[in-house]
Design a protein around this motif. Sequence first.
Motif, PDB file in Angstrom:
ATOM      1  N   ALA A  84       0.825  -1.212   0.000  1.00  0.00           N
ATOM      2  CA  ALA A  84       0.000   0.000   0.000  1.00  0.00           C
ATOM      3  C   ALA A  84       0.861   1.263   0.000  1.00  0.00           C
ATOM      4  O   ALA A  84       0.587   2.205  -0.749  1.00  0.00           O
ATOM      5  CB  ALA A  84      -0.934  -0.005   1.211  1.00  0.00           C
ATOM      6  N   LEU A  85       1.908   1.279   0.807  1.00  0.00           N
ATOM      7  CA  LEU A  85       2.732   2.484   0.929  1.00  0.00           C
ATOM      8  C   LEU A  85       3.641   2.722  -0.274  1.00  0.00           C
ATOM      9  O   LEU A  85       3.741   3.840  -0.773  1.00  0.00           O
ATOM     10  CB  LEU A  85       3.586   2.416   2.193  1.00  0.00           C
ATOM     11  CG  LEU A  85       2.853   2.490   3.520  1.00  0.00           C
ATOM     12  CD1 LEU A  85       3.823   2.303   4.677  1.00  0.00           C
ATOM     13  CD2 LEU A  85       2.113   3.818   3.649  1.00  0.00           C
ATOM     14  N   ILE A  86       4.308   1.678  -0.732  1.00  0.00           N
ATOM     15  CA  ILE A  86       5.314   1.840  -1.783  1.00  0.00           C
ATOM     16  C   ILE A  86       4.721   1.673  -3.179  1.00  0.00           C
ATOM     17  O   ILE A  86       5.001   2.465  -4.073  1.00  0.00           O
ATOM     18  CB  ILE A  86       6.476   0.841  -1.563  1.00  0.00           C
ATOM     19  CG1 ILE A  86       7.192   1.180  -0.245  1.00  0.00           C
ATOM     20  CG2 ILE A  86       7.457   0.879  -2.729  1.00  0.00           C
ATOM     21  CD1 ILE A  86       8.205   0.150   0.190  1.00  0.00           C
ATOM     22  N   LEU A  87       3.895   0.645  -3.352  1.00  0.00           N
ATOM     23  CA  LEU A  87       3.356   0.351  -4.679  1.00  0.00           C
ATOM     24  C   LEU A  87       1.987   0.972  -4.925  1.00  0.00           C
ATOM     25  O   LEU A  87       1.439   0.851  -6.013  1.00  0.00           O
ATOM     26  CB  LEU A  87       3.277  -1.168  -4.885  1.00  0.00           C
ATOM     27  CG  LEU A  87       4.588  -1.926  -4.754  1.00  0.00           C
ATOM     28  CD1 LEU A  87       4.346  -3.428  -4.849  1.00  0.00           C
ATOM     29  CD2 LEU A  87       5.570  -1.467  -5.819  1.00  0.00           C
ATOM     30  N   ARG A  88       1.425   1.585  -3.897  1.00  0.00           N
ATOM     31  CA  ARG A  88       0.099   2.212  -3.977  1.00  0.00           C
ATOM     32  C   ARG A  88      -0.986   1.189  -4.328  1.00  0.00           C
ATOM     33  O   ARG A  88      -1.954   1.504  -5.009  1.00  0.00           O
ATOM     34  CB  ARG A  88       0.080   3.352  -4.999  1.00  0.00           C
ATOM     35  CG  ARG A  88       1.122   4.419  -4.768  1.00  0.00           C
ATOM     36  CD  ARG A  88       0.656   5.346  -3.655  1.00  0.00           C
ATOM     37  NE  ARG A  88       1.557   6.499  -3.556  1.00  0.00           N
ATOM     38  CZ  ARG A  88       2.282   6.758  -2.493  1.00  0.00           C
ATOM     39  NH1 ARG A  88       2.211   5.986  -1.456  1.00  0.00           N
ATOM     40  NH2 ARG A  88       3.058   7.806  -2.450  1.00  0.00           N
ATOM     41  N   GLU A  89      -0.798  -0.049  -3.877  1.00  0.00           N
ATOM     42  CA  GLU A  89      -1.795  -1.092  -4.075  1.00  0.00           C
ATOM     43  C   GLU A  89      -2.735  -1.083  -2.877  1.00  0.00           C
ATOM     44  O   GLU A  89      -2.324  -1.425  -1.770  1.00  0.00           O
ATOM     45  CB  GLU A  89      -1.137  -2.467  -4.209  1.00  0.00           C
ATOM     46  CG  GLU A  89      -0.308  -2.634  -5.445  1.00  0.00           C
ATOM     47  CD  GLU A  89       0.359  -3.995  -5.518  1.00  0.00           C
ATOM     48  OE1 GLU A  89       0.306  -4.753  -4.529  1.00  0.00           O
ATOM     49  OE2 GLU A  89       0.945  -4.284  -6.570  1.00  0.00           O
ATOM     50  N   ARG A  90      -3.952  -0.687  -3.112  1.00  0.00           N
ATOM     51  CA  ARG A  90      -4.919  -0.639  -2.020  1.00  0.00           C
ATOM     52  C   ARG A  90      -5.452  -2.048  -1.783  1.00  0.00           C
ATOM     53  O   ARG A  90      -6.054  -2.644  -2.682  1.00  0.00           O
ATOM     54  CB  ARG A  90      -6.063   0.302  -2.371  1.00  0.00           C
ATOM     55  CG  ARG A  90      -7.006   0.488  -1.240  1.00  0.00           C
ATOM     56  CD  ARG A  90      -7.948   1.628  -1.515  1.00  0.00           C
ATOM     57  NE  ARG A  90      -8.782   1.824  -0.345  1.00  0.00           N
ATOM     58  CZ  ARG A  90     -10.090   1.932  -0.401  1.00  0.00           C
ATOM     59  NH1 ARG A  90     -10.696   1.936  -1.572  1.00  0.00           N
ATOM     60  NH2 ARG A  90     -10.779   2.091   0.697  1.00  0.00           N
TER      61      ARG A  90
END
Length: 186
Positions: free
Chosen positions: A133-139
């Motif tokens: 979530a933080l690095i890859l912006r995968e929710r």
Amino acid sequence: ATGPMHSPVERRRLHFGLGERWAWPSALAYAAVNVMIRAAAPQIDAWLGSLLRLLPVAALAWFMLARAGFHELRPGDPRYLGPRLIGGLVFGGAVSYVIGNVFFFRALVDGGLAISVNAVQAGSVWAGVILGALILRERPRREQIIGAVIIAAGLTIIAISQLSTPGQLWYEGLLLAIAACVCYAT
């Protein structure tokens, strides 16, 4: 009536595909490796243990790259990975396989096998969700979070149930195992 008749209760077959055929031996191999590392950890320096653990992988990887012609590492080749990807992979490998392994060796010494392995597994689930979530912006989807909670809770209960057998520094082993899992998830 036309068409095939179906019984009210259909029998479902357990599908044991190629992925499962690779996963089971892999899981057994990791379990065996963890037991061997736990047996060696008290007698070996964590840095040396990490290095020795990586030598076979590095030798095989270099052999396979040489056999294939090093295309991914040649700047003029269309299959070249590029300096950013190569640098990211080197950084991730250093964090995961060097620092993570050193933490894991120390965790095995201080916390024992059950606490260390379970903390690494539970922590890897959460570190993967959080770092994704933080690095890859995968929710993460709701089902993924629920699954992560169930896995982490189960593995945490297994680790806590072992608290009567480890050494006095079990909590340090637990913290080192969590640090290792964050490195592995990176």
